[in-house]
Design a protein around this motif. Structure first.
Motif, short mmCIF file in Angstrom:
data_model
loop_
_atom_site.label_atom_id
_atom_site.label_comp_id
_atom_site.label_asym_id
_atom_site.label_seq_id
_atom_site.Cartn_x
_atom_site.Cartn_y
_atom_site.Cartn_z
N LEU B 28 74.75 112.84 57.25
CA LEU B 28 76.21 112.77 57.10
C LEU B 28 76.91 113.18 58.39
CD1 LEU B 28 76.70 114.33 53.54
CD2 LEU B 28 76.79 111.90 54.20
N HIS B 29 76.39 114.24 58.99
CA HIS B 29 77.00 114.76 60.21
C HIS B 29 76.96 113.71 61.32
CE1 HIS B 29 78.35 117.53 63.14
NE2 HIS B 29 77.20 118.04 63.53
N MET B 30 75.82 113.03 61.43
CA MET B 30 75.69 112.01 62.48
C MET B 30 76.66 110.85 62.23
SD MET B 30 72.58 109.48 63.38
CE MET B 30 72.94 108.55 61.89
N LEU B 31 76.74 110.42 60.97
CA LEU B 31 77.65 109.31 60.66
C LEU B 31 79.08 109.72 60.99
CD1 LEU B 31 76.07 108.02 57.33
CD2 LEU B 31 75.92 107.00 59.61
N GLY B 32 79.41 110.96 60.71
CA GLY B 32 80.73 111.46 61.06
C GLY B 32 80.97 111.40 62.56
N ASN B 33 80.00 111.92 63.31
CA ASN B 33 80.15 111.98 64.77
C ASN B 33 80.34 110.60 65.39
OD1 ASN B 33 79.61 114.64 64.44
ND2 ASN B 33 77.69 114.65 65.59
N LEU B 34 79.61 109.62 64.83
CA LEU B 34 79.62 108.30 65.48
C LEU B 34 81.01 107.66 65.46
CD1 LEU B 34 76.16 106.84 64.41
CD2 LEU B 34 76.89 107.59 66.68
N GLN B 35 81.89 108.21 64.63
CA GLN B 35 83.25 107.67 64.60
C GLN B 35 83.98 107.90 65.92
OE1 GLN B 35 85.37 108.49 60.82
NE2 GLN B 35 83.41 109.36 60.19
N ILE B 36 83.37 108.67 66.80
CA ILE B 36 83.98 108.88 68.12
C ILE B 36 84.10 107.56 68.86
CG2 ILE B 36 81.91 109.32 69.51
CD1 ILE B 36 83.45 111.73 70.73
N PHE B 37 83.19 106.63 68.53
CA PHE B 37 83.22 105.33 69.21
C PHE B 37 84.35 104.45 68.66
CE2 PHE B 37 78.82 106.76 69.85
CZ PHE B 37 78.78 106.71 71.24
N GLN B 38 85.01 104.89 67.59
CA GLN B 38 86.13 104.13 67.06
C GLN B 38 87.47 104.71 67.50
OE1 GLN B 38 84.10 104.48 63.13
NE2 GLN B 38 84.97 102.47 62.77
N GLY B 39 87.38 105.67 68.42
CA GLY B 39 88.63 106.19 69.00
C GLY B 39 89.08 107.51 68.41
N ALA B 41 91.89 108.54 67.01
CA ALA B 41 92.62 108.57 65.74
C ALA B 41 91.64 108.62 64.59
CB ALA B 41 93.52 107.34 65.64
N LYS B 42 90.61 107.78 64.68
CA LYS B 42 89.62 107.69 63.61
C LYS B 42 88.86 109.02 63.44
CE LYS B 42 86.95 105.29 60.79
NZ LYS B 42 87.35 104.73 59.54
N LEU B 43 88.33 109.54 64.55
CA LEU B 43 87.53 110.76 64.47
C LEU B 43 88.37 111.96 64.03
CD1 LEU B 43 84.71 112.01 64.90
CD2 LEU B 43 85.45 112.62 67.19
N ASN B 44 89.53 112.12 64.66
CA ASN B 44 90.36 113.26 64.31
C ASN B 44 90.91 113.12 62.89
OD1 ASN B 44 89.85 114.26 66.81
ND2 ASN B 44 91.83 113.71 67.70
N GLY B 45 91.10 111.87 62.46
CA GLY B 45 91.54 111.62 61.09
C GLY B 45 90.47 112.07 60.09
N TYR B 46 89.21 111.75 60.42
CA TYR B 46 88.09 112.14 59.57
C TYR B 46 88.02 113.66 59.48
CZ TYR B 46 83.14 112.83 58.24
OH TYR B 46 81.98 113.23 57.65
N ALA B 47 88.18 114.33 60.64
CA ALA B 47 88.14 115.79 60.66
C ALA B 47 89.26 116.36 59.79
CB ALA B 47 88.27 116.30 62.09
N ALA B 48 90.42 115.72 59.84
CA ALA B 48 91.56 116.20 59.06
C ALA B 48 91.28 116.09 57.57
CB ALA B 48 92.82 115.40 59.42
N ILE B 49 90.57 115.01 57.17
CA ILE B 49 90.21 114.88 55.75
C ILE B 49 89.26 116.02 55.35
CG2 ILE B 49 89.04 113.43 54.05
CD1 ILE B 49 89.92 110.99 55.74
N LEU B 50 88.26 116.27 56.22
CA LEU B 50 87.29 117.31 55.90
C LEU B 50 87.96 118.67 55.75
CD1 LEU B 50 84.14 116.58 58.11
CD2 LEU B 50 84.53 116.00 55.72
N HIS B 51 88.92 118.93 56.60
CA HIS B 51 89.55 120.25 56.55
C HIS B 51 90.76 120.30 55.63
CE1 HIS B 51 86.90 122.11 59.42
NE2 HIS B 51 86.94 120.97 60.09
N GLY B 52 91.21 119.10 55.16
CA GLY B 52 92.34 119.06 54.24
C GLY B 52 91.86 118.95 52.80
N PRO B 53 91.88 117.73 52.27
CA PRO B 53 91.53 117.54 50.86
C PRO B 53 90.10 117.98 50.52
CG PRO B 53 92.02 115.42 51.93
CD PRO B 53 92.36 116.49 52.90
N LEU B 54 89.18 117.88 51.49
CA LEU B 54 87.78 118.19 51.17
C LEU B 54 87.39 119.61 51.58
CD1 LEU B 54 85.90 114.86 52.07
CD2 LEU B 54 86.52 115.74 49.82
#
Ligand code: HEM
Ligand code: FES
Lengths: 253, 218
Positions: B28-39, B41-54
């Motif tokens: 899971l961690h690796m799949l999360g990290n790989l979003q860095i290649f999508q820019g 907004a994508k990666l920081n958005g994912y982090a915000a979900i993890l630290h917000g609703p999840l």
């Protein structure tokens, strides 16, 4: 052919030991390794020295008495072969060969290359048997057994208890030996009633004898003169796990 | 239960279970990290979900992982000490016939991971270690880019991932055997599935520091 031996000599348990050099001059390539040691010993005896002590019995690869770490490999360089079945043709003329006893805390050296392997017997005593009620002998073939189970049970049953698995294991583990015995009986119908209790007890005894645990290096399987597979260890663990849950339920603890 | 814990097989089973928990997390961690290649907004958005609703899920997962790591390391220590004690007198000459590099480096590689994991948490989670001098909570993308531009940081992560890849090449294979769930095989030492898993995780984790160090992600 000629070989130079460097053999571990040790007067007795706890005595200091060291590698001694011996030249073996007229070695026939057809000699077994043990015959070569016999020839060296004859010369030592003639010269009034103590012969090199080593274990042997059947000399046909079936009893499990012979041992020896030869050039750092249990039972020497031939795969699937006990030391008694290893021939001098496996070595180059002029080779220097290091010969050491099995090394494990559970296998104390008795003298030279002879170690005490009774720890393995105690593991067998802890559960490596099937209990049979007295009475008339059952008819042959009365119990049908699946071909695949027979084959795997008989593969495991080939274990001759030589201890090469322990000697070769970097952890000094007796897992392959214990697992072979557990698999051999646990795969057959006759071994079912005591199956899980057997796994628990034999594993407990293996630990009590201060062998190490299994790290899946795979060295034991390569060293085994009977080429017993580490799949037996997977099976031992499976029976051990089920033993913790099932055995209690059927009262077989 | 006590008998289970006391035996070498029981201890190894605890290692296998805790190791598999680790592998599940790493995927899971690796799949999360790989979003860095999508820019960013994508990666920081994912982090915000993890630290917000999840956030609660992440907290629970941290507790599980912490317990798993402690169990894993304590069992590794105990089994290593047992193995040492099992052969007080070593061989003068000893030749390995089967053990892979991965299996022989489990202990030393594990120690490297034990150094790496706290460093990594202090580096990217808490921001207490700031090789780049700055740390912006929430800006995962920016923090990663700033750090991995520094050659030694990228090199340390790459080295740790080599240790991780080797550890998993052996561990992914051995753990299913320890748990007694691998069927009989003609060549039990062959481990194609573990190779694929270890390679995938190694590549996935290594890609991030390498891509940043080489300036592909900026
Ligand atoms: C934190 C430091 C770590 C240390 C010190 C460590 C140490 C070890 C050692 C020494 C072994 C081999 C034990 C033996 O065979 O006797 C092992 C096995 C294993 N490790 Fe680790 N490890 C660490 C981290 C990890 C991580 C992060 C993961 C997973 C993501 C992991 C997964 C595994 C697995 C699956 C096994 C195989 C268990 C088995 O063979 O049954 N380890 N570890
Ligand atoms: S002496 Fe019997 S197996 Fe070698």
């Amino acid at each position: 052919m000629k070989v130079t031996l460097r053999v571990w000599r040790q007067r007795g348990p706890g005595a200091p030991g060291r590698l001694e050099r011996y030249e073996a001059d007229d070695v026939s390539p057809e000699m077994s390794f043990l015959e070569m040691l016999d020839v060296v010993n004859e010369k030592l005896i003639a010269a009034g020295d103590l012969p090199i002590a080593f274990d042997h019995d059947c000399r046909e690869g079936i009893c499990g008495s012979c041992s020896l770490m030869i050039d750092g490999v249990a039972h020497g360089p031939m795969q699937g072969t006990a030391t008694c079945q290893l021939h001098m043709r496996s070595f180059a003329d002029g080779a220097e060969i290091v010969v050491e006893p099995w090394r494990a805390r559970a296998f104390p050296v008795i003298r030279d290359l002879v170690v005490d392997r009774s720890a393995l017997d105690r593991i067998i005593q802890a559960g490596g048997y099937v209990s049979v009620d007295t009475g008339g002998a059952p008819d042959g073939n009365a119990i049908p057994i699946a071909k695949a189970a027979v084959e795997r049970a008989m593969d495991a049953a080939q274990c001759i208890g030589c201890g090469a698995c322990v000697a070769a294991c970097p952890n000094g583990s007796a897992s392959l030996f214990t697992a072979a015995k557990i698999s051999h009986l646990g795969l057959l119908p006759q071994g079912q009633p005591e199956r899980y209790r057997r796994a628990l007890r034999m594993v407990a005894q293996m630990d009590a004898e201060s062998f190490g645990g299994c790290s899946w290096f795979g060295e034991c399987q390569e060293a085994c003169p009977k080429e017993i597979s580490i799949d037996t260890i997977t099976r031992m663990n499976a029976d051990f796990i089920r033993g913790g849950t099932v055995a209690r339920a059927d009262g077989s603890r | 239960m006590l008998r289970f814990y006391r035996s070498t097989v029981g201890k190894k089973i605890l290692m296998a279970v805790s190791g598999i928990i680790g592998i599940a997390f790493l995927i899971l961690h690796m799949l999360g990290n790989l979003q860095i290649f999508q820019g960013p907004a994508k990666l920081n958005g994912y982090a915000a979900i993890l630290h917000g609703p999840l956030a609660e899920v992440v907290l629970a997962q941290r507790v599980v992982l912490l317990v798993a790591v402690v169990v894993h390391v304590v069992m590794a220590w105990q089994l290593t000490m047992r193995a040492r004690a099992a052969r007080p007198v070593g061989y003068v000459e000893r030749r390995s016939q089967a053990a892979t590099l991965a299996s022989r480096t489990m202990r030393i590689g594990g120690v490297l991971l034990l150094v790496f994991i706290p460093f990594h948490i202090l580096h990217f989670t808490t921001g207490d270690i700031r090789p780049a001098g700055t740390f912006t909570p929430g800006n995962v993308y920016g923090n990663a880019v700033a750090s991995f531009r520094i050659p030694w940081v990228a090199a340390f992560y790459v080295a740790a991932m080599i240790a991780l890849g080797l550890h998993l090449y052996h561990g992914a294979w051995s753990s299913v055997r320890t748990l007694g769930i691998a069927g009989p095989r003609p060549h039990p030492l062959h481990r194609p599935a573990a190779l694929v898993l270890a390679l995938a995780l190694w590549l996935g984790f290594t890609a991030v520091p390498v891509a940043i160090a080489l300036g592909w992600v900026r």
